[in-house]
Design a protein around this motif. Structure first.
Motif, PDB file in Angstrom:
ATOM      1  N   PRO A 439       0.793   4.754 -17.756  1.00  0.00           N
ATOM      2  CA  PRO A 439       0.270   4.926 -19.109  1.00  0.00           C
ATOM      3  C   PRO A 439       0.796   3.828 -20.028  1.00  0.00           C
ATOM      4  CG  PRO A 439       1.442   6.892 -18.358  1.00  0.00           C
ATOM      5  CD  PRO A 439       1.677   5.836 -17.340  1.00  0.00           C
ATOM      6  N   LEU A 440      -0.063   3.369 -20.928  1.00  0.00           N
ATOM      7  CA  LEU A 440       0.337   2.339 -21.879  1.00  0.00           C
ATOM      8  C   LEU A 440       0.511   2.985 -23.264  1.00  0.00           C
ATOM      9  CD1 LEU A 440      -2.154  -0.418 -20.728  1.00  0.00           C
ATOM     10  CD2 LEU A 440       0.337  -0.497 -20.497  1.00  0.00           C
ATOM     11  N   ASN A 441       1.577   2.587 -23.927  1.00  0.00           N
ATOM     12  CA  ASN A 441       1.836   3.115 -25.265  1.00  0.00           C
ATOM     13  C   ASN A 441       1.331   2.133 -26.298  1.00  0.00           C
ATOM     14  OD1 ASN A 441       3.304   5.009 -23.838  1.00  0.00           O
ATOM     15  ND2 ASN A 441       5.196   3.813 -24.052  1.00  0.00           N
ATOM     16  N   VAL A 744      15.044  -3.458 -16.037  1.00  0.00           N
ATOM     17  CA  VAL A 744      13.865  -3.775 -16.854  1.00  0.00           C
ATOM     18  C   VAL A 744      12.772  -2.791 -16.481  1.00  0.00           C
ATOM     19  CG1 VAL A 744      12.083  -5.479 -17.310  1.00  0.00           C
ATOM     20  CG2 VAL A 744      14.451  -6.200 -17.039  1.00  0.00           C
ATOM     21  N   VAL A 745      12.283  -2.031 -17.479  1.00  0.00           N
ATOM     22  CA  VAL A 745      11.257  -1.040 -17.152  1.00  0.00           C
ATOM     23  C   VAL A 745       9.875  -1.457 -17.668  1.00  0.00           C
ATOM     24  CG1 VAL A 745      12.785   0.926 -16.935  1.00  0.00           C
ATOM     25  CG2 VAL A 745      11.939   0.288 -19.188  1.00  0.00           C
ATOM     26  N   ARG A 746       9.865  -2.356 -18.648  1.00  0.00           N
ATOM     27  CA  ARG A 746       8.576  -2.835 -19.164  1.00  0.00           C
ATOM     28  C   ARG A 746       8.727  -4.316 -19.436  1.00  0.00           C
ATOM     29  NH1 ARG A 746       7.008   1.408 -17.835  1.00  0.00           N
ATOM     30  NH2 ARG A 746       5.858   3.024 -18.973  1.00  0.00           N
ATOM     31  N   ASP A 747       7.710  -5.076 -19.037  1.00  0.00           N
ATOM     32  CA  ASP A 747       7.784  -6.512 -19.273  1.00  0.00           C
ATOM     33  C   ASP A 747       6.365  -7.020 -19.499  1.00  0.00           C
ATOM     34  OD1 ASP A 747       8.832  -8.951 -19.633  1.00  0.00           O
ATOM     35  OD2 ASP A 747       9.544  -9.251 -17.582  1.00  0.00           O
ATOM     36  N   GLY A 748       6.286  -8.181 -20.119  1.00  0.00           N
ATOM     37  CA  GLY A 748       4.962  -8.745 -20.381  1.00  0.00           C
ATOM     38  C   GLY A 748       4.711  -8.827 -21.866  1.00  0.00           C
ATOM     39  N   ASP A 749       3.454  -9.198 -22.214  1.00  0.00           N
ATOM     40  CA  ASP A 749       3.122  -9.411 -23.623  1.00  0.00           C
ATOM     41  C   ASP A 749       2.525  -8.142 -24.219  1.00  0.00           C
ATOM     42  OD1 ASP A 749       3.859 -12.093 -23.397  1.00  0.00           O
ATOM     43  OD2 ASP A 749       1.867 -12.615 -22.615  1.00  0.00           O
ATOM     44  N   HIS A 750       2.645  -8.060 -25.576  1.00  0.00           N
ATOM     45  CA  HIS A 750       1.936  -6.997 -26.284  1.00  0.00           C
ATOM     46  C   HIS A 750       0.510  -7.468 -26.528  1.00  0.00           C
ATOM     47  CE1 HIS A 750       5.619  -4.972 -26.620  1.00  0.00           C
ATOM     48  NE2 HIS A 750       6.101  -5.556 -27.714  1.00  0.00           N
ATOM     49  N   SER A 751      -0.389  -6.517 -26.435  1.00  0.00           N
ATOM     50  CA  SER A 751      -1.798  -6.858 -26.553  1.00  0.00           C
ATOM     51  C   SER A 751      -2.336  -6.419 -27.905  1.00  0.00           C
ATOM     52  CB  SER A 751      -2.542  -6.148 -25.411  1.00  0.00           C
ATOM     53  OG  SER A 751      -3.889  -5.974 -25.734  1.00  0.00           O
ATOM     54  N   TRP A 752      -2.863  -7.368 -28.683  1.00  0.00           N
ATOM     55  CA  TRP A 752      -3.391  -7.068 -30.021  1.00  0.00           C
ATOM     56  C   TRP A 752      -4.916  -7.221 -30.055  1.00  0.00           C
ATOM     57  CZ3 TRP A 752      -1.068  -5.356 -34.364  1.00  0.00           C
ATOM     58  CH2 TRP A 752       0.284  -5.614 -34.600  1.00  0.00           C
ATOM     59  N   PHE A 753      -5.561  -6.449 -30.870  1.00  0.00           N
ATOM     60  CA  PHE A 753      -6.941  -6.732 -31.244  1.00  0.00           C
ATOM     61  C   PHE A 753      -7.135  -6.188 -32.655  1.00  0.00           C
ATOM     62  CE2 PHE A 753     -10.783  -8.091 -28.685  1.00  0.00           C
ATOM     63  CZ  PHE A 753     -11.539  -8.436 -29.790  1.00  0.00           C
ATOM     64  N   VAL A 754      -7.573  -7.073 -33.555  1.00  0.00           N
ATOM     65  CA  VAL A 754      -7.804  -6.615 -34.926  1.00  0.00           C
ATOM     66  C   VAL A 754      -9.239  -6.961 -35.291  1.00  0.00           C
ATOM     67  CG1 VAL A 754      -7.024  -6.705 -37.314  1.00  0.00           C
ATOM     68  CG2 VAL A 754      -5.416  -7.161 -35.457  1.00  0.00           C
ATOM     69  N   VAL A 755      -9.959  -6.005 -35.835  1.00  0.00           N
ATOM     70  CA  VAL A 755     -11.332  -6.314 -36.224  1.00  0.00           C
ATOM     71  C   VAL A 755     -11.642  -5.797 -37.621  1.00  0.00           C
ATOM     72  CG1 VAL A 755     -12.122  -6.103 -33.824  1.00  0.00           C
ATOM     73  CG2 VAL A 755     -12.473  -4.202 -35.404  1.00  0.00           C
ATOM     74  N   ILE A 768      -9.602  -2.508 -38.487  1.00  0.00           N
ATOM     75  CA  ILE A 768      -9.028  -1.750 -37.371  1.00  0.00           C
ATOM     76  C   ILE A 768      -8.025  -2.647 -36.652  1.00  0.00           C
ATOM     77  CG2 ILE A 768      -9.541  -0.549 -35.202  1.00  0.00           C
ATOM     78  CD1 ILE A 768     -12.505  -0.422 -36.330  1.00  0.00           C
ATOM     79  N   ALA A 769      -6.809  -2.147 -36.481  1.00  0.00           N
ATOM     80  CA  ALA A 769      -5.820  -2.915 -35.721  1.00  0.00           C
ATOM     81  C   ALA A 769      -5.322  -2.062 -34.573  1.00  0.00           C
ATOM     82  CB  ALA A 769      -4.653  -3.303 -36.617  1.00  0.00           C
ATOM     83  N   VAL A 770      -5.254  -2.666 -33.385  1.00  0.00           N
ATOM     84  CA  VAL A 770      -4.745  -1.951 -32.214  1.00  0.00           C
ATOM     85  C   VAL A 770      -3.707  -2.832 -31.541  1.00  0.00           C
ATOM     86  CG1 VAL A 770      -5.305  -1.059 -29.912  1.00  0.00           C
ATOM     87  CG2 VAL A 770      -6.866  -0.644 -31.822  1.00  0.00           C
ATOM     88  N   VAL A 771      -2.572  -2.236 -31.199  1.00  0.00           N
ATOM     89  CA  VAL A 771      -1.603  -2.950 -30.368  1.00  0.00           C
ATOM     90  C   VAL A 771      -1.279  -2.057 -29.183  1.00  0.00           C
ATOM     91  CG1 VAL A 771       0.506  -2.097 -31.507  1.00  0.00           C
ATOM     92  CG2 VAL A 771       0.524  -4.325 -30.388  1.00  0.00           C
ATOM     93  N   MET A 772      -1.229  -2.649 -28.005  1.00  0.00           N
ATOM     94  CA  MET A 772      -0.812  -1.891 -26.821  1.00  0.00           C
ATOM     95  C   MET A 772       0.406  -2.604 -26.243  1.00  0.00           C
ATOM     96  SD  MET A 772      -2.908   0.615 -26.872  1.00  0.00           S
ATOM     97  CE  MET A 772      -2.562   1.472 -25.356  1.00  0.00           C
ATOM     98  N   GLU A 773       1.497  -1.853 -26.103  1.00  0.00           N
ATOM     99  CA  GLU A 773       2.762  -2.469 -25.712  1.00  0.00           C
ATOM    100  C   GLU A 773       2.754  -2.887 -24.241  1.00  0.00           C
ATOM    101  OE1 GLU A 773       5.867   0.272 -26.538  1.00  0.00           O
ATOM    102  OE2 GLU A 773       5.854  -0.142 -28.689  1.00  0.00           O
ATOM    103  N   TYR A 774       3.259  -4.065 -23.984  1.00  0.00           N
ATOM    104  CA  TYR A 774       3.431  -4.605 -22.633  1.00  0.00           C
ATOM    105  C   TYR A 774       2.135  -4.503 -21.831  1.00  0.00           C
ATOM    106  CZ  TYR A 774       8.274  -4.189 -24.006  1.00  0.00           C
ATOM    107  OH  TYR A 774       9.442  -4.302 -24.678  1.00  0.00           O
ATOM    108  N   ALA A 775       0.992  -4.652 -22.519  1.00  0.00           N
ATOM    109  CA  ALA A 775      -0.278  -4.448 -21.839  1.00  0.00           C
ATOM    110  C   ALA A 775      -0.884  -5.772 -21.390  1.00  0.00           C
ATOM    111  CB  ALA A 775      -1.235  -3.715 -22.770  1.00  0.00           C
ATOM    112  N   GLY A 776      -0.292  -6.899 -21.793  1.00  0.00           N
ATOM    113  CA  GLY A 776      -0.809  -8.194 -21.367  1.00  0.00           C
ATOM    114  C   GLY A 776      -1.857  -8.708 -22.326  1.00  0.00           C
TER     115      GLY A 776
END
Lengths: 799, 401
Positions: A439-441, A744-755, A768-776
């Motif tokens: 699951p992605l937070n 290390v339990v989570r790694d990678g980039d945070h994924s943004w999309f703003v529209v 609308i702004a969405v960020v998904m943590e460590y989602a690439g």
């Protein structure tokens, strides 16, 4: 002897001395009597007369919390609780009653006994009261259907809590008195410590003198049954073991020291909802031709917050300060009793519920009701009555059904907020920590452009009231999922490329960039350093090209936004310099308190510390693409985009719409002076970025398949993806001192999309702004969620 | 027999006495009557929340004892105080015997009933006899008898016998334990010594030494005594910490005393205030607070004024008395009364720790009422008898120091 000689006689002189001494003593008495009666007389009289007033408080209820459409999100529901005084919980009641009975029975001989002889002598009396108390608990167990075991467990919990508090308190007092004595330069003697221990031990903490709610949320039947039992009396008898004669009897309450109170349970009617999601609108890899019912729980839990049922000293002090500081509030909340004394009808009583988090906490002053007061002079019979007033309703800007739909789109079982094989390139090391299906937070914010009102604010995972009460660890102490954290406002994220639109308008506004002069992208920023400040298109193992090569000319501003060219915005960062770039970020609200009244709001930072100072040119260049020493929240992102949509007018986002009949003041309009041309260029770029084939937010590529991000009919979208550096999430499973190494339990980039979104052919209405943590990648994970939010807005009638 | 009595009573005097009915002793009687009446009323205030109906039992008992007190005073005033002086030592021995008796552990509680932990009273049915009260009067008589023709007390060593006379009853009373009553002997002893011409330098020295030794004696106090002193200290520093505990009684008493304001509250209101602000021992040790509630500052000062009248009367009697024994008896008794007033009112007003001292003539208690009336009778006794000149000067020495 002549009488005039008398005064010269020694005896008479001495009589004068003696009467002088006596006179001095009497004068001291008169002085003190004058102090008490003349100087402090009226105050002491008031205090004495306060006891002649009997006050009866009538209960009130807390105000409701409503959503923007008037749906009730939180309200008080009548509910009975069983309150028990602490001495009946701990059993001290029986001991005290037993000792008293023994004293009254034995009278003279009791007085002759030493302390240690008294307890055994009183044993039969204490046992009789203990038996009565035990029977009362059995009765309560039967009447409430909770059973004796559960009651015993609950009593144990309360006792443990109170003892902990008391021990803490006593230790504090002990230490502070020892410190005080040492400060005065006096020695610590054994005698002193012994006396102090005794004295401190005698002091009772508030929790030992208050009633505690042993059983909550009683059914109405149980409540009425207990109320009936509460008025019954029974007799405690003690029979002499030797003679068999009754030596003592006393009529006591059948349920001693217990009362049934209408505690007004708080209910949150929209906490759990079933939401229909059209799975046919999802990206092809997870698309199914059906509509699914998705259960969402803990809807808006972060925003609404919760109550705690233990009043703390801080609450009482805060209330006093509030009443003192605000004249209007004082007039509203206080009343005079029959004696003329001013009383705060909203003051806290021990078992009151207090807002502990979220809106319940920040709007406590409005939500809290005012009790009714009937006060009567017992001597004259004069009575005064003030009716109870319910707390003020608070209306939020949220649309709870929209909120639920957004949350549904972010449920892992729908497929968008769980790791999918196509989210990352094969061989990405992040697969190791986060296998497929993890699951992605994340968080999502939906703002109304025109008003700055927050329509939805979701942070996942969320939590339910039940979960928080029954299993608080899973809410507050889960280091990976961190459900208690409101990711929409409390967690700092690097903005990444989504900030490019803001940097463009800011650079033009500050005169550091000519909108019509193109910038060439050669893949890297410094001509001779191809290893530094590279463009993503140059870094990419598959593409390894430059935008100059792709376009055949230097990029215009909209083109640069469309393809998210790093070199273009590095250049703007350099032109702005450290001072300018920080100013641009501040213009869009970074560093300013959000002021929503939620918990742990992160105000955003552009710079190496909170003041924004200490930036160098390298930082400024990086901050041009939203990297480096800059962090904000999804709320900042949506706010920034809404500001652009308004043509450069900033309205501070807000969450509370109305208190009672009073509309919240409209937010101050802050004209940033971005210039129409810059705003148009930014909107053009955001349009192309999601609507042109070459735009980075236009489509997802899975294998050799391509599909567009946005497919909501009748909705026009402007937007930007972003991928932000994130430091890995490290968890040490057994604490710092444990043998296991941190992991290390989570790694990678945070994924943004703003529209920005508006009806086809119209202006942007929602940000609308969405960020998904460590989602690439920004596009692949957050983009489809934004698309579902557009469907949600449409389903709720916003388009 | 007559000659023997004359001889005993006169010693080196001429033995001729004149009896007069015009004397300052009447001031004491008037003050005592008024104070007793106020006491009966104040006790009733403390007992009944509403004014209607019959007077309370406690107040009635107090009125009866006041009447008995007047009779006791009359009886005490009749025989020449030198005859009474003959009884000084037997009375002292009797009082000491009773003081020992109350301390005997196996005396049944039906006879010696401890009140508030102190074994101070002998239960005689209608009267709780307090041997300490007898001891006070006996002490004054013995001391006056002892000092009347001596001059040893002008030396430091010569102060030892009077001190021993005081110490024995004090020690026994302290064992009850009733430290407060025991302490009252000290001002009485000092007053008598001052009147008898003891050198100021000796007395000052003793006070200084005692003052220096007091801190050393503090650890020897009982825990409850220390607690009371600490509580008073706490209260004086403005702490309200003990308001529900150790300082409860004191703070309540001060609150009630202060609530009287300038001129007090109505009868009805006073009763209500006391009913809803229960004050332990309101009828007894704390009765002054009740008076202040009812009559305010004016009433409080008035009551203190009545004690002033009593003491003034006694001192006038002493001043006009030419007989050394009469002088010392009156001074000793006045010292007991005024010391008791200062300590009792001081503890009502929060100036002194609460130590169970009654307010003379006013506090409920038969034994104490009879004792203070007996004292009044003794003062009148001295006042009405004047030796016929010539007589030698008493306590006129060459230097105060």
């Amino acid at each position: 002897m002549a009488s005039s000689d008398a005064i010269f006689s020694m005896f008479h002189r001495r009589l004068l001395v003696l009467s002088g001494c006596a006179g001095l003593g009497v004068l001291a008495l008169i002085a003190q009597l004058g102090r008490l009666t003349l100087a402090n007389g009226s105050e002491l009289r008031n205090r004495a007369e306060a006891r002649l007033v009997s006050e009866r408080w009538t209960p009130t209820s807390r105000g409701r919390i409503l959503d923007r459409k008037g749906r009730v999100l939180a309200q008080d529901r009548p509910s009975f609780s069983l309150l028990v005084q602490y001495d009946a919980i701990s059993g001290a009641w029986a001991v005290e009653k037993g000792l008293r009975a023994a004293r009254k029975t034995y009278r003279e001989s009791w007085r002759a006994l030493d302390e240690w002889q008294r307890i055994p002598a009183a044993r039969p009396f204490i046992e009789a009261y203990e038996a009565h108390l035990e029977e009362a608990w059995v009765t309560v167990g039967a009447a409430t259907g909770r059973g004796l075991d559960e009651l015993t467990r609950r009593r144990g919990e309360i006792q443990a809590m109170v003892e902990r508090v008391a021990a803490n308190q006593r230790r504090k007092q002990f230490l502070s008195e020892v410190e005080e004595r040492l400060e005065r330069g006096r020695e610590l003697t054994e005698q002193f410590e012994e006396d102090l221990t005794k004295r401190v031990g005698r002091n009772k903490v508030a929790e030992e003198q208050e009633p505690h709610a042993v059983v909550r949320a009683l059914s109405d039947e149980a409540g009425f049954e207990l109320q009936r039992l509460q008025s019954e009396r029974s007799v405690v008898r003690v029979v002499s073991p030797s003679t068999g004669e009754e030596v003592w009897s006393e009529e006591v309450d059948r349920l001693p020291r217990m009362t049934v109170a209408d505690a007004g349970d708080r209910e949150y009617p929209y906490e759990s909802l079933d939401v229909e999601v059209d799975l046919s609108t999802l990206p092809p890899p997870v698309r199914r031709e059906e509509r699914a019912m998705v259960r969402v729980v803990g809807v808006a839990a972060h925003v609404l917050g919760w109550l705690r049922d233990r009043v703390q000293q801080e609450d009482i002090e805060a209330r006093i300060n509030l009443v003192r500081a605000d004249e209007n509030f004082r007039q509203h909340a206080t009343a005079r009793n029959v004696q003329g004394r001013i009383v705060d009808r909203g003051r806290y009583m021990p078992t009151d519920a207090v807002g502990a988090a979220g809106v319940e906490r920040s709007q406590e002053a409005a939500l809290r009701g005012l009790r009714g007061l009937t006060s009567r002079r017992v001597d004259t019979g004069v009575e005064s009555r003030i009716d109870a007033a319910m707390g003020t309703d608070v209306q939020l800007t949220l649309d709870i059904l929209l909120q639920a739909r957004v949350q549904a789109a972010m449920q892992p079982e729908v497929g968008l907020a769980a790791v999918q094989p196509w989210h990352r390139p094969a061989g990405d090391p992040a697969h190791e920590q986060m296998p497929d299906g993890t699951p992605l937070n994340g968080a999502a914010v939906v703002l109304d452009v025109e008003s700055g009102e927050i329509l939805a604010m979701v942070s996942t995972p969320t939590f339910t009231r039940m979960q928080r009460e029954r299993d608080p660890k899973s809410v507050f102490a889960d280091p990976i999922r961190q459900p208690a954290v409101n990711r929409a406002v409390a967690v700092p994220y690097q903005p990444g490329s989504i900030v490019k639109a803001l940097v463009l308008t800011g650079a033009v506004k500050l005169g550091e960039h000519d909108l019509f002069s193109p910038i060439e992208c050669h893949g890297h920023f410094y001509p001779n350093r191809p290893d530094q400040f590279r463009c993503w298109i140059f870094k990419s193992p598959q593409l390894q090209t430059t935008h100059q090569a792709v376009f055949g000319h230097g990029l215009s501003a909209p083109e640069a936004l469309m393809v998210s060219c790093n070199i273009y915005f590095y250049t703007l960062g350099q032109r702005l310099g450290p001072g300018g770039i920080a100013q641009v970020y501040r213009m869009f609200g970074l560093g300013e308190p959000l002021g929503l009244g939620l918990d742990q709001e992160f105000r955003g930072v552009a710079g190496k510390d909170a003041s924004g100072a200490g930036l160098e040119m390298g930082d400024a260049i990086f901050m041009g693409i939203g990297q480096g020493p800059v962090a904000w929240t999804p709320l900042h992102a949506a706010d920034g985009y809404a500001t652009i949509a308004r043509g450069g007018v900033r309205l501070k986002p807000r969450l509370v719409r109305q208190r009672g009949d009073t509309l919240a003041l409209p937010p101050e309009r802050q004209e940033l002076g971005l210039g129409a041309a810059a705003v148009d260029a930014a909107l053009q770029g955001l349009d192309w970025a999601v609507n042109e084939d070459r735009g980075t937010g236009h489509h997802i590529t899975v294998g050799d398949q391509r599909f567009a991000h946005f497919n909501c009919p009748g909705v026009r979208v402007w937007g930007k993806t972003g991928t932000a550096d994130a430091s890995p999430l490290v968890v040490d499973p057994d604490g710092k001192d444990g043998p296991e190494a941190p992991r290390v339990v989570r790694d990678g980039d945070h994924s943004w999309f703003v529209v920005l979104a508006g009806p086809e052919g119209g202006r942007p209405k929602y940000a609308i702004a969405v960020v998904m943590e460590y989602a690439g990648s920004g596009g692949k994970v957050s983009g489809p969620i934004v698309n579902q939010i557009l469907y949600a807005l449409k389903a709720e009638g916003y388009f | 027999m007559r000659a023997w009595l004359d001889n005993l009573m006169s010693f080196s005097d001429t033995g001729r006495w004149k009896v007069t009915l015009v004397h300052a002793g009447w001031l004491c009687v008037i003050a005592a009557v008024l104070l007793s009446a106020i006491g009966v009323y104040a006790i009733d205030l403390s007992q009944r929340p509403i004014a209607e109906g019959a007077i309370s039992t406690r107040a009635k008992t107090q009125a009866i004892f006041a009447g008995l007190g007047v009779m006791v005073a009359g009886i005490v005033a009749l025989p020449h105080y030198r005859v009474i002086g003959l009884l000084a030592w037997p009375a002292m021995l009797g009082a000491l015997g009773l003081l020992v008796f109350v301390l005997v552990p196996f005396v049944p509680e039906s006879i010696v009933r401890p009140i508030n932990g102190a074994r101070s009273w002998i239960d005689l049915g209608p009267l709780n006899l307090q041997p300490a009260e007898i001891a006070k009067i006996a002490f004054v008589l013995v001391l006056a008898n002892y000092l009347r023709f001596r001059k040893q007390h002008r030396t430091l060593l010569g102060l030892a016998p009077p001190a021993v006379i005081a110490f024995v009853p004090m020690a026994l009373i302290n064992l009850q334990p009733d430290l407060g009553s025991a302490m009252l002997f000290i001002p009485a002893l000092f007053a008598v010594l001052v009147a008898a011409g003891a050198r100021f330098r000796h007395l000052t020295l003793i006070v200084l030494v005692a003052g220096l030794a007091a801190p050393a004696a503090y650890p020897m106090l009982k825990p409850h005594q220390k607690a009371r002193i600490e509580a008073l200290w706490q209260q004086m520093q403005g702490s309200v910490e003990g308001a529900d505990g150790i300082n409860y009684q004191s703070i309540k008493a001060q609150m009630l005393a202060g609530s009287g304001g300038v001129s007090g509250q109505s009868d009805e209101h006073t009763r209500q205030l006391i009913e809803y602000n229960p004050l332990p021992e309101a009828h007894n040790d704390m009765v002054f607070s009740v008076i202040s509630t009812r009559f305010g500052f004016a009433g409080g000062v008035g009551v203190l004024g009545l004690y002033g009248v009593w003491v003034l009367g006694a001192l006038l009697v002493a001043a006009t008395c030419k007989d050394p024994m009469g002088r010392l008896i009156v001074v000793g008794l006045a010292a007991f009364i005024i010391a008791q007033v200062i300590v009792n009112v001081g503890m009502n007003l929060g100036l002194l720790p609460i130590i169970g001292i009654t307010l003379p003539f006013v506090s409920a208690g038969g034994s104490s009422m009879l004792a203070v009336w007996a004292m009044t009778g003794l003062v009148v006794n001295v006042a009405m008898r004047k030796p016929v000149p010539p007589y030698r000067p008493a306590f006129e020495w060459e230097s105060d120091w």
